[in-house]
Design a protein around this motif. Structure first.
Motif, short mmCIF file in Angstrom:
data_model
loop_
_atom_site.label_atom_id
_atom_site.label_comp_id
_atom_site.label_asym_id
_atom_site.label_seq_id
_atom_site.Cartn_x
_atom_site.Cartn_y
_atom_site.Cartn_z
N ASP A 149 7.45 14.43 36.75
CA ASP A 149 8.30 14.17 37.92
C ASP A 149 9.29 13.04 37.69
N GLY A 150 9.37 12.55 36.44
CA GLY A 150 10.33 11.51 36.11
C GLY A 150 9.80 10.09 36.19
N ARG A 151 8.56 9.93 36.67
CA ARG A 151 7.97 8.60 36.76
C ARG A 151 7.69 8.05 35.36
N GLU A 152 7.75 6.73 35.25
CA GLU A 152 7.41 6.05 34.00
C GLU A 152 6.44 4.92 34.30
N LYS A 153 5.42 4.78 33.46
CA LYS A 153 4.45 3.71 33.62
C LYS A 153 4.35 2.95 32.31
N TYR A 154 4.67 1.66 32.36
CA TYR A 154 4.72 0.86 31.14
C TYR A 154 3.40 0.14 30.89
N LYS A 155 2.95 0.19 29.65
CA LYS A 155 1.76 -0.53 29.23
C LYS A 155 2.20 -1.86 28.63
N LYS A 156 1.96 -2.94 29.36
CA LYS A 156 2.38 -4.26 28.94
C LYS A 156 1.19 -5.08 28.46
N PHE A 157 1.43 -5.99 27.53
CA PHE A 157 0.38 -6.88 27.07
C PHE A 157 0.14 -7.99 28.09
N ARG A 158 -1.09 -8.40 28.21
CA ARG A 158 -1.40 -9.56 29.04
C ARG A 158 -1.20 -10.81 28.19
N HIS A 181 6.87 6.73 23.43
CA HIS A 181 6.98 7.52 24.67
C HIS A 181 5.82 8.53 24.74
N TYR A 182 4.87 8.20 25.57
CA TYR A 182 3.63 8.97 25.71
C TYR A 182 3.82 9.99 26.84
N VAL A 183 4.03 11.24 26.47
CA VAL A 183 4.36 12.29 27.44
C VAL A 183 3.09 12.83 28.09
N GLN A 184 3.06 12.78 29.43
CA GLN A 184 1.91 13.25 30.19
C GLN A 184 2.14 14.71 30.61
N ARG A 185 1.22 15.58 30.24
CA ARG A 185 1.36 17.00 30.57
C ARG A 185 0.17 17.46 31.41
N PRO A 186 0.40 18.01 32.60
CA PRO A 186 -0.69 18.50 33.46
C PRO A 186 -1.54 19.56 32.76
N GLY A 187 -0.96 20.33 31.86
CA GLY A 187 -1.69 21.41 31.21
C GLY A 187 -2.40 21.01 29.93
N SER A 188 -2.42 19.72 29.61
CA SER A 188 -3.05 19.28 28.37
C SER A 188 -4.56 19.47 28.41
N THR A 189 -5.17 19.47 27.25
CA THR A 189 -6.62 19.72 27.15
C THR A 189 -7.42 18.72 27.97
N ILE A 190 -7.10 17.44 27.81
CA ILE A 190 -7.91 16.41 28.46
C ILE A 190 -7.76 16.45 29.98
N ASN A 191 -6.61 16.94 30.47
CA ASN A 191 -6.39 16.99 31.91
C ASN A 191 -7.01 18.23 32.56
N ASN A 192 -7.59 19.10 31.74
CA ASN A 192 -8.18 20.32 32.28
C ASN A 192 -9.68 20.41 32.04
N LEU A 193 -10.29 19.29 31.68
CA LEU A 193 -11.73 19.28 31.47
C LEU A 193 -12.46 18.98 32.77
N SER A 194 -13.62 19.55 32.93
CA SER A 194 -14.44 19.25 34.09
C SER A 194 -15.05 17.86 33.92
N LEU A 195 -15.58 17.30 35.01
CA LEU A 195 -16.24 16.00 34.95
C LEU A 195 -17.39 16.03 33.97
N ASP A 196 -18.16 17.10 33.97
CA ASP A 196 -19.29 17.22 33.06
C ASP A 196 -18.83 17.22 31.59
N GLN A 197 -17.74 17.93 31.30
CA GLN A 197 -17.23 17.97 29.93
C GLN A 197 -16.74 16.59 29.49
#
Length: 211
Positions: free
Chosen positions: A53-62, A132-148
């Motif tokens: 959706d165009g959002r960006e989330k930056y991972k910054k060092f503490r 640039h870490y691209v987030q995909r709703p259909g990726s493997t990790i985003n489609n696993l059940s809680l048990d998996q």
């Protein structure tokens, strides 16, 4: 397996990783390598997660963590990421750092990352230089059940703590490793796992880090 074969064949001074659905700026590796000194083990940079959706989330060092080597590494590796860095080939080969050999674990990056964090003595942390870490709703990790997800987490923990130097680490090192694992893995999902894992959620360690 392919990643481990790549590591075995690598002859360069440093090694970097880039997932096929992510991207980097054209001078990304040049900027990382330009900060290498005589004894540099790893050079890390910050990264940005990019959503459909165009959002960006930056991972910054503490910044307050940077002066403490181990804490800084844990902060950098909070997502279990290895692709926002270049690693000394000497560090990898001398310490036999490799990816998980498990057929089922989906958190193979974390297995590599915790070994690198344990052995690296001279890391360099850079502001920006984004991967640039691209987030995909259909990726493997985003489609696993809680048990998996819980089962893969449990399996990875077994693998990590079967490494000799981690299993025999002192109390302070164990705490650092635990902090890294709690920040990089969905350990809260273990409550969905069978009864043998429920005892873990009652431990002081779990309560301390998951509060």
């Amino acid at each position: 397996g392919a990643m481990n074969i790549g590591l075995e064949q690598a002859t360069g001074e440093f090694v970097g990783f880039c997932d096929s659905d992510d991207w980097v700026d054209e001078d990304y590796y040049e900027k990382l390598y330009s900060k290498v000194k005589n004894n540099t083990d790893v050079v890390y940079c910050e990264f940005v997660s990019e959503y459909p959706d165009g959002r960006e989330k930056y991972k910054k060092f503490r910044k307050e963590k940077v002066n403490n080597c181990k804490c800084a590494l844990l902060d950098v590796l909070a997502a279990g990421s290895i692709w926002n860095a270049i690693f000394s080939n000497k560090l990898i080969k001398e310490n036999n750092i490799h990816f998980s050999l498990s057929k089922n674990s989906i958190y193979k990056d974390n297995y590599f990352a915790v070994q690198a964090a344990y052995h690296a003595k001279h890391p360099v942390l850079l502001d920006n230089v984004y991967y640039h870490y691209v987030q995909r709703p259909g990726s493997t990790i985003n489609n696993l059940s809680l048990d998996q997800q819980a089962e893969s987490t449990y399996e990875l923990l077994q693998e990590i703590f079967s490494i000799d130097y981690i299993a025999s680490a002192g109390e302070n090192e164990q705490k650092i490793i635990a902090e890294f694992l709690f920040s990089s893995l969905p350990l809260h999902l273990l409550k969905h796992f069978p009864s043998e894992m429920k005892s873990m959620t009652d431990t002081v360690c779990f309560k301390e880090f998951y509060k």
